[in-house]
Scaffold this motif. Structure first.
Motif, PDB file in Angstrom:
ATOM      1  N   PRO A  32      -6.831 -37.265 -50.780  1.00 34.96           N
ATOM      2  CA  PRO A  32      -7.812 -37.260 -49.806  1.00 34.96           C
ATOM      3  C   PRO A  32      -7.266 -37.866 -48.534  1.00 34.96           C
ATOM      4  O   PRO A  32      -6.142 -38.388 -48.511  1.00 34.96           O
ATOM      5  N   LYS A  33      -8.003 -37.544 -47.373  1.00 32.16           N
ATOM      6  CA  LYS A  33      -7.457 -37.707 -46.102  1.00 32.16           C
ATOM      7  C   LYS A  33      -8.003 -38.984 -45.660  1.00 32.16           C
ATOM      8  O   LYS A  33      -8.921 -39.446 -46.371  1.00 32.16           O
ATOM      9  N   VAL A  34      -7.699 -39.859 -44.759  1.00 30.76           N
ATOM     10  CA  VAL A  34      -8.301 -41.220 -44.296  1.00 30.76           C
ATOM     11  C   VAL A  34      -8.354 -40.916 -42.752  1.00 30.76           C
ATOM     12  O   VAL A  34      -7.711 -40.652 -42.088  1.00 30.76           O
ATOM     13  N   TYR A  35      -9.733 -41.502 -42.608  1.00 29.56           N
ATOM     14  CA  TYR A  35     -10.301 -41.386 -41.114  1.00 29.56           C
ATOM     15  C   TYR A  35     -10.700 -42.657 -40.766  1.00 29.56           C
ATOM     16  O   TYR A  35     -11.341 -43.510 -41.508  1.00 29.56           O
ATOM     17  N   ILE A  36     -10.573 -43.167 -39.379  1.00 30.86           N
ATOM     18  CA  ILE A  36     -11.064 -44.143 -38.655  1.00 30.86           C
ATOM     19  C   ILE A  36     -12.188 -43.629 -37.721  1.00 30.86           C
ATOM     20  O   ILE A  36     -11.468 -42.781 -36.978  1.00 30.86           O
ATOM     21  N   ILE A  37     -13.256 -43.963 -37.727  1.00 32.30           N
ATOM     22  CA  ILE A  37     -14.511 -43.139 -36.824  1.00 32.30           C
ATOM     23  C   ILE A  37     -15.067 -44.166 -36.018  1.00 32.30           C
ATOM     24  O   ILE A  37     -15.587 -45.238 -36.535  1.00 32.30           O
TER      25      ILE A  37
ATOM     26  N   ALA B 106     -20.859 -40.242 -38.049  1.00 27.33           N
ATOM     27  CA  ALA B 106     -21.214 -39.377 -37.054  1.00 27.33           C
ATOM     28  C   ALA B 106     -20.518 -39.328 -35.959  1.00 27.33           C
ATOM     29  O   ALA B 106     -19.807 -40.130 -35.739  1.00 27.33           O
ATOM     30  N   ALA B 107     -20.876 -37.989 -35.296  1.00 28.47           N
ATOM     31  CA  ALA B 107     -20.196 -37.900 -33.880  1.00 28.47           C
ATOM     32  C   ALA B 107     -20.991 -36.979 -33.111  1.00 28.47           C
ATOM     33  O   ALA B 107     -21.843 -36.282 -33.785  1.00 28.47           O
ATOM     34  N   PHE B 108     -21.114 -37.106 -31.830  1.00 28.55           N
ATOM     35  CA  PHE B 108     -22.071 -36.559 -30.884  1.00 28.55           C
ATOM     36  C   PHE B 108     -21.391 -35.616 -29.905  1.00 28.55           C
ATOM     37  O   PHE B 108     -20.291 -35.873 -29.293  1.00 28.55           O
ATOM     38  N   TYR B 109     -22.175 -34.430 -29.457  1.00 25.09           N
ATOM     39  CA  TYR B 109     -21.778 -33.488 -28.381  1.00 25.09           C
ATOM     40  C   TYR B 109     -20.343 -32.795 -28.775  1.00 25.09           C
ATOM     41  O   TYR B 109     -19.601 -33.394 -29.473  1.00 25.09           O
TER      42      TYR B 109
ATOM     43  N   PRO C 248     -16.522 -32.006 -27.798  1.00 21.87           N
ATOM     44  CA  PRO C 248     -15.865 -31.405 -29.102  1.00 21.87           C
ATOM     45  C   PRO C 248     -16.139 -32.362 -30.260  1.00 21.87           C
ATOM     46  O   PRO C 248     -16.024 -31.899 -31.384  1.00 21.87           O
ATOM     47  N   TRP C 249     -16.406 -33.463 -30.006  1.00 17.14           N
ATOM     48  CA  TRP C 249     -16.274 -34.588 -31.056  1.00 17.14           C
ATOM     49  C   TRP C 249     -17.199 -34.387 -32.343  1.00 17.14           C
ATOM     50  O   TRP C 249     -16.883 -34.532 -33.240  1.00 17.14           O
ATOM     51  N   LYS C 250     -18.393 -33.860 -32.052  1.00 19.51           N
ATOM     52  CA  LYS C 250     -19.264 -33.518 -33.328  1.00 19.51           C
ATOM     53  C   LYS C 250     -18.599 -32.549 -34.119  1.00 19.51           C
ATOM     54  O   LYS C 250     -18.864 -32.835 -35.630  1.00 19.51           O
ATOM     55  N   TYR C 251     -17.745 -31.906 -33.796  1.00 20.99           N
ATOM     56  CA  TYR C 251     -17.168 -31.044 -34.773  1.00 20.99           C
ATOM     57  C   TYR C 251     -15.999 -31.640 -35.617  1.00 20.99           C
ATOM     58  O   TYR C 251     -15.589 -31.040 -36.625  1.00 20.99           O
ATOM     59  N   TYR C 252     -15.514 -32.694 -34.989  1.00 23.05           N
ATOM     60  CA  TYR C 252     -14.662 -33.351 -35.964  1.00 23.05           C
ATOM     61  C   TYR C 252     -15.124 -33.982 -37.340  1.00 23.05           C
ATOM     62  O   TYR C 252     -14.313 -33.981 -38.200  1.00 23.05           O
ATOM     63  N   ILE C 253     -16.308 -34.216 -37.122  1.00 19.07           N
ATOM     64  CA  ILE C 253     -16.965 -34.591 -38.655  1.00 19.07           C
ATOM     65  C   ILE C 253     -17.007 -33.486 -39.680  1.00 19.07           C
ATOM     66  O   ILE C 253     -16.842 -33.673 -40.813  1.00 19.07           O
ATOM     67  N   ASP C 254     -17.049 -32.399 -39.037  1.00 21.73           N
ATOM     68  CA  ASP C 254     -16.857 -30.993 -39.992  1.00 21.73           C
ATOM     69  C   ASP C 254     -15.726 -30.825 -40.792  1.00 21.73           C
ATOM     70  O   ASP C 254     -15.714 -30.249 -41.637  1.00 21.73           O
ATOM     71  N   THR C 255     -14.432 -31.737 -40.328  1.00 20.20           N
ATOM     72  CA  THR C 255     -13.374 -31.550 -40.907  1.00 20.20           C
ATOM     73  C   THR C 255     -13.115 -32.435 -41.915  1.00 20.20           C
ATOM     74  O   THR C 255     -12.201 -32.239 -43.037  1.00 20.20           O
ATOM     75  N   ILE C 256     -14.078 -33.275 -42.240  1.00 16.37           N
ATOM     76  CA  ILE C 256     -14.252 -34.347 -43.309  1.00 16.37           C
ATOM     77  C   ILE C 256     -14.333 -33.706 -44.684  1.00 16.37           C
ATOM     78  O   ILE C 256     -15.372 -33.037 -44.496  1.00 16.37           O
TER      79      ILE C 256
ATOM     80  N   GLU D  24     -26.846 -31.685 -31.904  1.00 20.14           N
ATOM     81  CA  GLU D  24     -25.842 -32.662 -31.186  1.00 20.14           C
ATOM     82  C   GLU D  24     -25.244 -33.699 -31.822  1.00 20.14           C
ATOM     83  O   GLU D  24     -24.313 -34.280 -31.567  1.00 20.14           O
ATOM     84  N   GLU D  25     -25.884 -34.214 -33.110  1.00 23.18           N
ATOM     85  CA  GLU D  25     -25.325 -35.091 -33.792  1.00 23.18           C
ATOM     86  C   GLU D  25     -24.721 -34.249 -35.210  1.00 23.18           C
ATOM     87  O   GLU D  25     -25.702 -33.688 -35.933  1.00 23.18           O
ATOM     88  N   HIS D  26     -23.376 -34.592 -35.647  1.00 25.25           N
ATOM     89  CA  HIS D  26     -22.945 -34.164 -36.941  1.00 25.25           C
ATOM     90  C   HIS D  26     -22.680 -35.389 -37.614  1.00 25.25           C
ATOM     91  O   HIS D  26     -22.097 -36.439 -37.141  1.00 25.25           O
ATOM     92  N   PHE D  27     -23.275 -35.544 -38.768  1.00 25.71           N
ATOM     93  CA  PHE D  27     -23.010 -36.685 -39.669  1.00 25.71           C
ATOM     94  C   PHE D  27     -22.634 -36.312 -41.212  1.00 25.71           C
ATOM     95  O   PHE D  27     -22.733 -35.266 -41.615  1.00 25.71           O
ATOM     96  N   MET D  28     -22.136 -37.379 -41.955  1.00 28.23           N
ATOM     97  CA  MET D  28     -21.950 -37.095 -43.237  1.00 28.23           C
ATOM     98  C   MET D  28     -22.432 -38.541 -43.942  1.00 28.23           C
ATOM     99  O   MET D  28     -21.827 -39.607 -43.326  1.00 28.23           O
ATOM    100  N   TYR D  29     -23.257 -38.428 -44.937  1.00 37.84           N
ATOM    101  CA  TYR D  29     -23.276 -39.642 -45.672  1.00 37.84           C
ATOM    102  C   TYR D  29     -21.956 -40.116 -46.461  1.00 37.84           C
ATOM    103  O   TYR D  29     -21.174 -39.266 -46.927  1.00 37.84           O
TER     104      TYR D  29
END
Length: 138
Positions: free
Chosen positions: A2-7, A28-31, A33-41, A77-82
């Motif tokens: 697993p990877k490790v992220y600080i958000i 979550a991240a917004f707008y 390019p930041w919102k797409y960072y969530i997509d990599t988790i 404009e919000e990408h999120f993950m539980y």
């Protein structure tokens, strides 16, 4: 592995974002390019929620399922993950403490640029932070 992220919780731009992340156990991240960072988790990645000028205030394990919400009247404009096994820290872990914990393994030259939406941390460093939180911050 697993990877490790600080958000970052986006408190500086909108304090309601941090409240919602904590209440709903999500990152979550917004707008662009930041919102797409969530997509990599991915599922089972470790996620720490970081509040600017406070430190890490929550943690959980990613579900791997990206969801979208409208934000400030703008569609998707919000990408999120539980986050599973979400825990709110009783004592925030300050940025300097995180750096110190990682430097015990990485050496004194290691540093983190905290003014980012999402920070990828090497697994062995993230595990040390996770263990420290378990022992001293919950």
């Amino acid at each position: 592995m697993p990877k490790v992220y600080i958000i970052n919780t986006n408190k500086t731009h909108n304090p309601d974002c941090e409240k919602e992340m904590l209440q709903n156990h999500k990152c979550a991240a917004f707008y662009n390019p930041w919102k797409y960072y969530i997509d990599t988790i991915e599922a089972n990645d470790l996620v720490f929620l970081y509040s600017s000028n406070v430190g890490i205030i929550g943690r959980g394990i990613a579900t791997g399922i990206v969801e979208l919400n409208d934000y400030e009247g703008n569609e998707n404009e919000e990408h999120f993950m539980y986050l599973n096994r979400f825990e709110l820290l009783k004592r925030p872990l300050k940025a300097a403490e995180v750096t110190s914990i990682i430097r015990e393994t990485a050496g004194n030259d290691f540093d983190i640029k905290w003014n980012q939406t999402m920070i990828l941390v090497a697994h062995q460093f993230g595990t040390k932070v996770w263990q420290h939180i378990t022992k001293y911050c919950l």
